[in-house]
Design an enzyme around this catalytic site. Sequence first.
Site, PDB file in Angstrom:
ATOM      1  N   TYR A   1       0.855  -1.199   0.000  1.00  0.00           N
ATOM      2  CA  TYR A   1       0.000   0.000   0.000  1.00  0.00           C
ATOM      3  C   TYR A   1       0.884   1.239   0.000  1.00  0.00           C
ATOM      4  CZ  TYR A   1      -4.337   2.576   1.162  1.00  0.00           C
ATOM      5  OH  TYR A   1      -5.432   3.404   1.142  1.00  0.00           O
TER       6      TYR A   1
ATOM      7  N   LYS B   1      -1.230  -1.210  -4.232  1.00  0.00           N
ATOM      8  CA  LYS B   1      -2.377  -0.306  -4.124  1.00  0.00           C
ATOM      9  C   LYS B   1      -1.846   1.096  -3.898  1.00  0.00           C
ATOM     10  CE  LYS B   1      -6.595   0.643  -1.496  1.00  0.00           C
ATOM     11  NZ  LYS B   1      -7.442   0.292  -0.346  1.00  0.00           N
TER      12      LYS B   1
END
Length: 309
Positions: free
Chosen positions: A138, A163
């Site tokens: 992330y 992400k």
Amino acid sequence: MTIERKAPTGILGFPVAPFTNEGNIDEKVLEKNINFLVEEGLTSIFVACGAGEFQSINQKEYQKMVEIAVSTVNGKVPVYTGVGGNLSQALEQTELSAKLGADGYLVLPPYLIEGEQEGIFNYLKTVVNSTDLNAILYQRDNCIASLETVTKLAEYPQVVGVKDGAGNMELNMELIQNLGDRLEWVNGMPLAEVTMPAFYHIGFNSYSSAISNYIPHVSRLFFNALQNGDQQLLNDLYQDVIFPINNIRKQRKGYAVSLIKAGMDIVGLPVTDVVRPPVVPVEKEHYQQLEKILKGVMDKYPNDKKVTL
């Protein structure tokens, strides 16, 4: 068991952490939230992540949320957990996720410290290597991995995706041009529909949709229109739904979480507006604004798929 080294694509489901008025996890409501997302066609469940108030739940609550997600989904779609914070906490969560039968986890930023790339690499490598589960990195806040760092991490088979919650499109272009289909690419920006066309056209096939918790049929309409090049429908959805909701979201810090619960309450899903500090509940004026928007949405874009809760 052979683990499929592939991250979920499409619209990813991020259920909330529903609390009772006494402030406890409402297990039945969490189960209904997850069932709703699966029945509405979301391709995966990411439990105890940002929308699930990861920062505010204790380890016992975390375990219960993961247990509920795994048992409720029952293999229909992949289940990912949120892991992060200080390294020892993150490792406890990865081991727990593996023990409870999750398919993978989203690696959230470490606590507070903004480290050098060497430190970011070592943090992420340690988390990724702690189990054999799939891991999605992330990119957010104090944990933005460079091209060199992501390339080194991509050598580990557990790493299946990235992400992005930072919006650095120059870095995203570098990553995709160099790593291509080795990883899946997920748009994790706040109210990701706002930016999804830009992400989609450089190779992002997935996104986390906050509004899917209460109007998932609109998320589907949006993504289908994007994939099919239906610019008129996209324009209508931006004007009728996405920008109006996003304008409310930007009014207060923490609305990225609490506005989801407000939307769920408005459409009749059994979620209270109880959140944990530092997140604040949606103010009455903003709740009424969202209520008006959603009434118009339901009139103009009725859900063609009836879901029984």
